[in-house]
Design a protein around this motif. Structure first.
Motif, PDB file in Angstrom:
ATOM      1  N   THR A  43       7.936  25.223   9.095  1.00 46.34           N
ATOM      2  CA  THR A  43       8.498  26.356   8.366  1.00 46.34           C
ATOM      3  C   THR A  43       9.114  27.355   9.352  1.00 46.34           C
ATOM      4  O   THR A  43       9.002  27.212  10.577  1.00 46.34           O
ATOM      5  CB  THR A  43       7.412  27.049   7.538  1.00 46.34           C
ATOM      6  N   ALA A  44       9.760  28.373   8.784  1.00 46.60           N
ATOM      7  CA  ALA A  44      10.411  29.375   9.630  1.00 46.60           C
ATOM      8  C   ALA A  44       9.389  30.172  10.435  1.00 46.60           C
ATOM      9  O   ALA A  44       9.659  30.566  11.578  1.00 46.60           O
ATOM     10  CB  ALA A  44      11.248  30.316   8.765  1.00 46.60           C
ATOM     11  N   GLU A  45       8.198  30.421   9.883  1.00 47.92           N
ATOM     12  CA  GLU A  45       7.173  31.165  10.610  1.00 47.92           C
ATOM     13  C   GLU A  45       6.617  30.351  11.769  1.00 47.92           C
ATOM     14  O   GLU A  45       6.385  30.876  12.864  1.00 47.92           O
ATOM     15  CB  GLU A  45       6.038  31.575   9.663  1.00 47.92           C
ATOM     16  N   LEU A  46       6.395  29.050  11.537  1.00 42.45           N
ATOM     17  CA  LEU A  46       5.875  28.203  12.605  1.00 42.45           C
ATOM     18  C   LEU A  46       6.943  27.846  13.636  1.00 42.45           C
ATOM     19  O   LEU A  46       6.615  27.454  14.756  1.00 42.45           O
ATOM     20  CB  LEU A  46       5.292  26.919  12.012  1.00 42.45           C
ATOM     21  N   LEU A  47       8.204  28.002  13.252  1.00 39.02           N
ATOM     22  CA  LEU A  47       9.281  27.684  14.181  1.00 39.02           C
ATOM     23  C   LEU A  47       9.280  28.624  15.386  1.00 39.02           C
ATOM     24  O   LEU A  47       9.611  28.212  16.506  1.00 39.02           O
ATOM     25  CB  LEU A  47      10.627  27.757  13.455  1.00 39.02           C
ATOM     26  N   ALA A  48       8.889  29.880  15.162  1.00 36.11           N
ATOM     27  CA  ALA A  48       8.847  30.833  16.278  1.00 36.11           C
ATOM     28  C   ALA A  48       7.817  30.401  17.324  1.00 36.11           C
ATOM     29  O   ALA A  48       8.048  30.555  18.529  1.00 36.11           O
ATOM     30  CB  ALA A  48       8.532  32.226  15.747  1.00 36.11           C
ATOM     31  N   ASN A  49       6.682  29.872  16.889  1.00 35.83           N
ATOM     32  CA  ASN A  49       5.670  29.406  17.845  1.00 35.83           C
ATOM     33  C   ASN A  49       6.180  28.216  18.657  1.00 35.83           C
ATOM     34  O   ASN A  49       5.915  28.124  19.868  1.00 35.83           O
ATOM     35  CB  ASN A  49       4.393  29.024  17.108  1.00 35.83           C
ATOM     36  N   LYS A  50       6.899  27.322  18.003  1.00 35.11           N
ATOM     37  CA  LYS A  50       7.472  26.192  18.738  1.00 35.11           C
ATOM     38  C   LYS A  50       8.539  26.650  19.730  1.00 35.11           C
ATOM     39  O   LYS A  50       8.676  26.102  20.825  1.00 35.11           O
ATOM     40  CB  LYS A  50       8.075  25.182  17.766  1.00 35.11           C
ATOM     41  N   ALA A  51       9.302  27.673  19.350  1.00 33.68           N
ATOM     42  CA  ALA A  51      10.341  28.170  20.242  1.00 33.68           C
ATOM     43  C   ALA A  51       9.751  28.842  21.477  1.00 33.68           C
ATOM     44  O   ALA A  51      10.335  28.785  22.569  1.00 33.68           O
ATOM     45  CB  ALA A  51      11.237  29.146  19.492  1.00 33.68           C
ATOM     46  N   MET A  52       8.579  29.451  21.339  1.00 30.83           N
ATOM     47  CA  MET A  52       7.953  30.098  22.502  1.00 30.83           C
ATOM     48  C   MET A  52       7.437  29.082  23.514  1.00 30.83           C
ATOM     49  O   MET A  52       7.197  29.429  24.679  1.00 30.83           O
ATOM     50  CB  MET A  52       6.813  31.011  22.040  1.00 30.83           C
ATOM     51  N   ASP A  53       7.278  27.842  23.101  1.00 31.92           N
ATOM     52  CA  ASP A  53       6.803  26.807  24.022  1.00 31.92           C
ATOM     53  C   ASP A  53       7.936  26.139  24.794  1.00 31.92           C
ATOM     54  O   ASP A  53       7.670  25.280  25.646  1.00 31.92           O
ATOM     55  CB  ASP A  53       6.024  25.735  23.241  1.00 31.92           C
ATOM     56  N   GLU A  83      15.995  33.072   7.458  1.00 32.55           N
ATOM     57  CA  GLU A  83      16.721  34.275   7.080  1.00 32.55           C
ATOM     58  C   GLU A  83      17.407  34.916   8.290  1.00 32.55           C
ATOM     59  O   GLU A  83      16.993  34.729   9.447  1.00 32.55           O
ATOM     60  CB  GLU A  83      15.768  35.276   6.429  1.00 32.55           C
ATOM     61  N   LYS A  84      18.420  35.699   7.977  1.00 33.20           N
ATOM     62  CA  LYS A  84      19.200  36.329   9.038  1.00 33.20           C
ATOM     63  C   LYS A  84      18.365  37.331   9.819  1.00 33.20           C
ATOM     64  O   LYS A  84      18.521  37.472  11.038  1.00 33.20           O
ATOM     65  CB  LYS A  84      20.427  37.016   8.427  1.00 33.20           C
ATOM     66  N   ASN A  85      17.449  38.028   9.147  1.00 29.22           N
ATOM     67  CA  ASN A  85      16.615  39.004   9.852  1.00 29.22           C
ATOM     68  C   ASN A  85      15.743  38.338  10.909  1.00 29.22           C
ATOM     69  O   ASN A  85      15.520  38.901  11.988  1.00 29.22           O
ATOM     70  CB  ASN A  85      15.737  39.761   8.857  1.00 29.22           C
ATOM     71  N   LEU A  86      15.264  37.123  10.607  1.00 32.43           N
ATOM     72  CA  LEU A  86      14.460  36.398  11.588  1.00 32.43           C
ATOM     73  C   LEU A  86      15.304  35.981  12.792  1.00 32.43           C
ATOM     74  O   LEU A  86      14.841  36.064  13.942  1.00 32.43           O
ATOM     75  CB  LEU A  86      13.823  35.171  10.925  1.00 32.43           C
ATOM     76  N   PHE A  90      14.909  36.970  16.773  1.00 31.35           N
ATOM     77  CA  PHE A  90      14.971  36.017  17.882  1.00 31.35           C
ATOM     78  C   PHE A  90      15.898  36.527  18.985  1.00 31.35           C
ATOM     79  O   PHE A  90      15.575  36.470  20.176  1.00 31.35           O
ATOM     80  CB  PHE A  90      15.470  34.662  17.376  1.00 31.35           C
ATOM     81  N   ILE A  91      17.054  37.032  18.579  1.00 28.84           N
ATOM     82  CA  ILE A  91      18.039  37.482  19.563  1.00 28.84           C
ATOM     83  C   ILE A  91      17.555  38.733  20.295  1.00 28.84           C
ATOM     84  O   ILE A  91      17.792  38.901  21.503  1.00 28.84           O
ATOM     85  CB  ILE A  91      19.387  37.741  18.862  1.00 28.84           C
ATOM     86  N   LEU A 102      17.792  30.414  21.768  1.00 34.45           N
ATOM     87  CA  LEU A 102      17.813  29.583  20.572  1.00 34.45           C
ATOM     88  C   LEU A 102      18.401  30.347  19.388  1.00 34.45           C
ATOM     89  O   LEU A 102      19.214  29.806  18.625  1.00 34.45           O
ATOM     90  CB  LEU A 102      16.396  29.093  20.256  1.00 34.45           C
ATOM     91  N   GLY A 103      17.995  31.597  19.222  1.00 37.76           N
ATOM     92  CA  GLY A 103      18.557  32.406  18.151  1.00 37.76           C
ATOM     93  C   GLY A 103      20.047  32.667  18.338  1.00 37.76           C
ATOM     94  O   GLY A 103      20.805  32.716  17.357  1.00 37.76           O
ATOM     95  N   ALA A 104      20.472  32.829  19.603  1.00 38.27           N
ATOM     96  CA  ALA A 104      21.900  33.051  19.870  1.00 38.27           C
ATOM     97  C   ALA A 104      22.732  31.830  19.503  1.00 38.27           C
ATOM     98  O   ALA A 104      23.827  31.955  18.933  1.00 38.27           O
ATOM     99  CB  ALA A 104      22.096  33.422  21.343  1.00 38.27           C
ATOM    100  N   LEU A 105      22.226  30.634  19.818  1.00 41.05           N
ATOM    101  CA  LEU A 105      22.959  29.420  19.472  1.00 41.05           C
ATOM    102  C   LEU A 105      23.056  29.240  17.957  1.00 41.05           C
ATOM    103  O   LEU A 105      24.116  28.872  17.432  1.00 41.05           O
ATOM    104  CB  LEU A 105      22.281  28.206  20.111  1.00 41.05           C
TER     105      LEU A 105
END
Length: 273
Positions: A43-53, A83-86, A90-91, A102-105
């Motif tokens: 999900t979008a919430e768990l995606l942030a944890n994966k991105a931090m790794d 969502e765009k706010n998320l 990220f950016i 990742l958010g910039a791409l």
């Protein structure tokens, strides 16, 4: 089913956002172990944890076209469409540079022209190093601002063909986009203003104006200005003598008398008697 987009997904020019990644690369991502084990049901919430790794960026590498973890998460974001706010969070993330990249791409792939310039141009001030994996599988170092410059001016990044952007100078001419101001330009303006103040101060000391010359004759006791007269600094002996006599005259009262003496009575002349 697992590779289909969400039900309320947006489409670009009538096509699925996942199609921004080439079909050959997309199939390799679907077949990868990381996609099946880590990205399934993400999900979008768990995606942030994966991105931090994440520890590097890149597209595909090797002769058998292996996708990087960065590319897998990019495709997952195109699938779930957070969502765009998320994405803006990220950016704006300053602690995890790979989350920011990742958010910039994703913003570059899905955002409008105005959003890309608005949210990506401030990242030119980020000069931190990031690792990028090339097609041979080797790691190289680049800076975040270099990666952002490729997103805005290159046609392909991380083996993904980017959508076309309208030129920034055209948007600036019609007033839709403001000129970006970097931190370096602000520091240079501060240095320039301080140098101008020092030059003005030096000019006052070397060639003072009439006002600053009068300021030098300010009386600290009275707090007023004294106008310099000719002969005040080095008076002649005659001037000193006159000044001393005037001071003695003003210091004594015309009817001053000694307190121990009595008034002398008036003496009548003898001829009158």
């Amino acid at each position: 089913m697992a590779n289909r987009p969400v039900n309320d997904a947006h489409h670009t020019q009538g096509t699925n956002l996942q199609y921004l990644v080439e079909k050959k690369i997309r199939n390799r991502i679907y077949e990868s172990k990381y996609w099946k084990e880590e990205c399934f049901g993400l999900t979008a919430e768990l995606l942030a944890n994966k991105a931090m790794d994440l520890r590097s960026v890149g597209g595909v590498y090797g002769s058998n076209i292996k996708p990087t973890l960065f590319l897998c998460l990019t495709l997952k974001m195109l699938q779930i469409q957070p969502e765009k706010n998320l994405i803006i969070e990220f950016i704006k993330n300053v602690y995890f540079k790979y989350v920011r990249v990742l958010g910039a791409l994703y913003m570059r792939l899905t955002g409008t022209t105005m959003d890309c310039y608005k949210y990506l141009e401030p990242l030119y001030n980020d000069n931190r190093k990031i690792r990028i994996q090339n097609r041979k599988g080797d790691f190289e170092f680049i800076h975040v601002d270099e990666f952002i410059d490729e997103l805005l001016h290159s046609g392909q990044v991380c083996d993904i063909i980017l959508p076309r952007l309208q030129k920034d100078h055209m948007l600036e001419e019609i007033g839709l986009l403001e000129l970006p101001i970097s931190d370096l330009e602000e520091e240079m303006e501060d240095v320039k203003s301080s140098e101008e103040e020092e030059m003005d101060q030096d000019q006052i000391e070397t060639n003072p104006s009439e006002y600053h010359r009068l300021q030098s004759y300010k009386d600290p006791d009275r707090g007023s200005l004294k106008r310099p007269y000719r002969g005040m600094e080095n008076p002649s002996p005659k001037r000193r003598k006159i000044a001393n006599s005037q001071e003695r005259c003003h210091s004594r009262s015309p009817r001053e008398s000694s307190p121990n003496t009595e008034p002398v009575p008036y003496a009548v002349p003898m001829s009158i008697l």
